[in-house]
Scaffold this motif. Structure first.
Motif, short mmCIF file in Angstrom:
data_model
loop_
_atom_site.label_atom_id
_atom_site.label_comp_id
_atom_site.label_asym_id
_atom_site.label_seq_id
_atom_site.Cartn_x
_atom_site.Cartn_y
_atom_site.Cartn_z
N SER A 1 -15.02 -13.56 -8.25
CA SER A 1 -13.89 -12.76 -7.78
C SER A 1 -12.70 -13.64 -7.45
O SER A 1 -12.85 -14.73 -6.87
CB SER A 1 -14.26 -11.96 -6.52
N LEU A 2 -11.52 -13.16 -7.82
CA LEU A 2 -10.27 -13.82 -7.48
C LEU A 2 -9.52 -12.92 -6.51
O LEU A 2 -9.25 -11.76 -6.81
CB LEU A 2 -9.43 -14.07 -8.73
N TYR A 3 -9.19 -13.46 -5.33
CA TYR A 3 -8.43 -12.71 -4.34
C TYR A 3 -6.97 -13.14 -4.44
O TYR A 3 -6.67 -14.34 -4.41
CB TYR A 3 -8.97 -12.97 -2.93
N VAL A 4 -6.07 -12.16 -4.53
CA VAL A 4 -4.64 -12.42 -4.71
C VAL A 4 -3.87 -11.78 -3.56
O VAL A 4 -3.98 -10.57 -3.34
CB VAL A 4 -4.13 -11.85 -6.05
N THR A 5 -3.10 -12.58 -2.82
CA THR A 5 -2.30 -12.04 -1.73
C THR A 5 -0.98 -11.51 -2.29
O THR A 5 -0.25 -12.22 -2.98
CB THR A 5 -2.00 -13.10 -0.67
N ASN A 6 -0.68 -10.26 -2.01
CA ASN A 6 0.54 -9.61 -2.47
C ASN A 6 1.52 -9.50 -1.30
O ASN A 6 1.45 -8.57 -0.50
CB ASN A 6 0.23 -8.23 -3.04
N GLY A 7 2.43 -10.48 -1.20
CA GLY A 7 3.32 -10.55 -0.05
C GLY A 7 4.25 -9.38 0.09
O GLY A 7 4.65 -9.03 1.20
N GLY A 8 4.60 -8.73 -1.03
CA GLY A 8 5.50 -7.60 -0.98
C GLY A 8 4.82 -6.26 -0.81
O GLY A 8 5.48 -5.24 -0.55
N SER A 9 3.51 -6.23 -0.93
CA SER A 9 2.75 -4.98 -0.79
C SER A 9 1.85 -4.95 0.43
O SER A 9 1.24 -3.92 0.73
CB SER A 9 1.88 -4.75 -2.04
N ASN A 10 1.72 -6.10 1.11
CA ASN A 10 0.83 -6.21 2.27
C ASN A 10 -0.61 -5.87 1.90
O ASN A 10 -1.33 -5.18 2.65
CB ASN A 10 1.31 -5.32 3.42
N THR A 11 -1.01 -6.36 0.74
CA THR A 11 -2.36 -6.10 0.25
C THR A 11 -2.95 -7.36 -0.38
O THR A 11 -2.25 -8.35 -0.63
CB THR A 11 -2.38 -4.99 -0.82
N VAL A 12 -4.25 -7.28 -0.64
CA VAL A 12 -4.95 -8.28 -1.45
C VAL A 12 -5.57 -7.57 -2.64
O VAL A 12 -6.27 -6.55 -2.47
CB VAL A 12 -6.05 -9.00 -0.63
N SER A 13 -5.30 -8.07 -3.83
CA SER A 13 -5.94 -7.55 -5.04
C SER A 13 -7.17 -8.39 -5.34
O SER A 13 -7.12 -9.62 -5.27
CB SER A 13 -4.99 -7.60 -6.24
N VAL A 14 -8.28 -7.72 -5.68
CA VAL A 14 -9.50 -8.42 -6.05
C VAL A 14 -9.70 -8.25 -7.56
O VAL A 14 -9.79 -7.13 -8.06
CB VAL A 14 -10.72 -7.87 -5.30
N ILE A 15 -9.74 -9.39 -8.27
CA ILE A 15 -9.90 -9.37 -9.72
C ILE A 15 -11.29 -9.86 -10.09
O ILE A 15 -11.74 -10.91 -9.62
CB ILE A 15 -8.83 -10.26 -10.39
N ASP A 16 -11.97 -9.09 -10.93
CA ASP A 16 -13.26 -9.52 -11.49
C ASP A 16 -12.95 -10.55 -12.57
O ASP A 16 -12.30 -10.24 -13.57
CB ASP A 16 -13.99 -8.31 -12.09
N THR A 17 -13.40 -11.79 -12.39
CA THR A 17 -13.05 -12.85 -13.33
C THR A 17 -13.76 -12.72 -14.67
O THR A 17 -13.36 -13.37 -15.65
CB THR A 17 -13.36 -14.23 -12.72
N ARG A 18 -14.78 -11.88 -14.75
CA ARG A 18 -15.46 -11.66 -16.04
C ARG A 18 -14.71 -10.67 -16.91
O ARG A 18 -14.69 -10.80 -18.13
CB ARG A 18 -16.89 -11.18 -15.80
N THR A 19 -14.08 -9.69 -16.28
CA THR A 19 -13.39 -8.64 -17.04
C THR A 19 -11.87 -8.73 -16.93
O THR A 19 -11.16 -8.05 -17.67
CB THR A 19 -13.82 -7.25 -16.54
N ASN A 20 -11.38 -9.56 -15.99
CA ASN A 20 -9.94 -9.67 -15.71
C ASN A 20 -9.34 -8.31 -15.33
O ASN A 20 -8.22 -7.97 -15.71
CB ASN A 20 -9.19 -10.26 -16.91
#
Length: 349
Positions: free
Chosen positions: A144-163
């Motif tokens: 899993s890749l966790y991405v901090t979204n500074g403009g949305s106040n969220t974290v997106s979680v990306i499955d690295t196998r499926t992108n």
């Protein structure tokens, strides 16, 4: 002093307020020098033992150049830039996959994560996330890749196998960076706009706690035992050592504008890139005190983000447009590499 510098918006822009840096440096240069710890690093504590293979950096170093919209690819053994790759709009944080085949790049100006194939240094996929993605963190298992979204106040979680984005987690205001506990069960997100860490249960992908983390927490690193989070509190000129269970914080003064933190080999020292004086503070994890500094240049060099391996400490210098390489065992600068405009994130394969 640095509170106006935190929000990231727009194509290719560095931290807002960047045009103020020369003025701040000129007006406060003497003060910054006098207030910054100046203990000679190699006299403040004993050298660490060299790694078993005898030293010498290896692998490939990747650095995002925020204003150039590019990625520099560097041979760690020779310190040579071997490729410069288009990366997306205002690239910032990045991470290398566990198998070294992919590099994930957060493009703050386009709300996308670019996926680079390291075999040919080409972008093979883009993943849409939230607004102004800034920091990325790869889970210890690499899934899993966790991405901090500074403009949305969220974290997106990306499955690295499926992108593909598999979850979007609401966190605090203006999240900047994310770090994981060693077992991968917990993620810690530094929210610069709300002064806390969001504690995420990675199995349920929900925020379970909020830990107070100063005025503007930006960089975060977790100790190998998982008991402490080292948090760069940018506007308060300190690193906070936050107990991950107790929430109790110990302040370590480091100088104006600490932006990132990292834990060194064997978990003995923590490092903080400090913008104002242009150095890296070395913190003894045992007693939470600065035991030395490593000078990278004059005020205006702007050391920004850190990556630490057994072989080297890599520091991006936004103002100078360079990457500094430090020997983590002797704590001495061994190379300075010229890159593009506004180097931001750094990761090593």
């Amino acid at each position: 002093m640095f509170s106006a510098l935190r929000t990231r918006v727009g194509s290719g822009r560095r931290r807002p307020g960047r045009t103020l840096r020369p003025v701040l440096a000129a007006g406060l240069g003497i003060l910054l020098v006098s207030c910054t710890p100046t203990v000679p690093v190699h006299k403040a504590y004993p050298r660490l033992a060299a790694p078993p293979h005898g030293g010498g950096a290896s692998g490939i170093v990747y650095v995002t150049n925020q204003q150039d919209n590019t990625l520099s690819v560097i041979d760690a053994a020779t310190y040579k830039v071997v490729a410069t790759v288009p990366a997306g709009v205002a690239p910032e944080g990045l991470a290398v996959s566990k198998n070294d085949r992919r590099v994930y790049i957060a493009n703050s100006g386009s709300a996308r994560v670019s996926v680079l194939d390291t075999a040919n240094n080409k972008i093979v996929k883009t993943v849409t996330v939230g607004k102004s993605p800034t920091g990325v963190g790869l889970s210890p298992d690499g899934k899993s890749l966790y991405v901090t979204n500074g403009g949305s106040n969220t974290v997106s979680v990306i499955d690295t196998r499926t992108n593909r984005v598999t979850a979007t987690i609401p966190v605090g205001k203006s999240p900047v960076n994310v770090a994981f506990s060693p077992d991968g069960d917990t993620a810690y997100v530094a929210n610069s706009g709300s002064g806390n860490l969001s504690v995420i249960d990675t199995s349920t992908r929900r925020v379970t706690r909020k830990l107070s983390a100063g005025r503007s927490p930006v960089g975060v690193a977790i100790t190998p035992d998982g008991k402490s989070a080292y948090v760069a509190d940018e506007v308060a000129a300190r690193v906070l050592v936050v107990g991950t269970r107790s929430g109790k914080a110990t302040a370590v003064p480091v100088g104006e504008g600490p932006f990132d933190t990292a834990i060194g080999p064997a978990g003995r020292f923590a490092y903080s890139a400090v913008l104002g004086p242009g150095n890296v503070s070395v913190i003894d994890i045992g007693n939470h005190s600065v035991v030395g500094t490593i000078s990278l240049g004059t005020p205006g060099t702007d050391p920004f983000n850190l990556e630490v391996t057994n072989d080297a400490i890599y520091v991006t210098n936004q103002g100078a447009g360079t990457l500094t390489v430090i020997d983590p065992h002797a704590h001495k600068v061994v190379a300075t590499i010229t890159l593009g405009a506004s180097p931001y994130g750094v990761a090593v394969s």
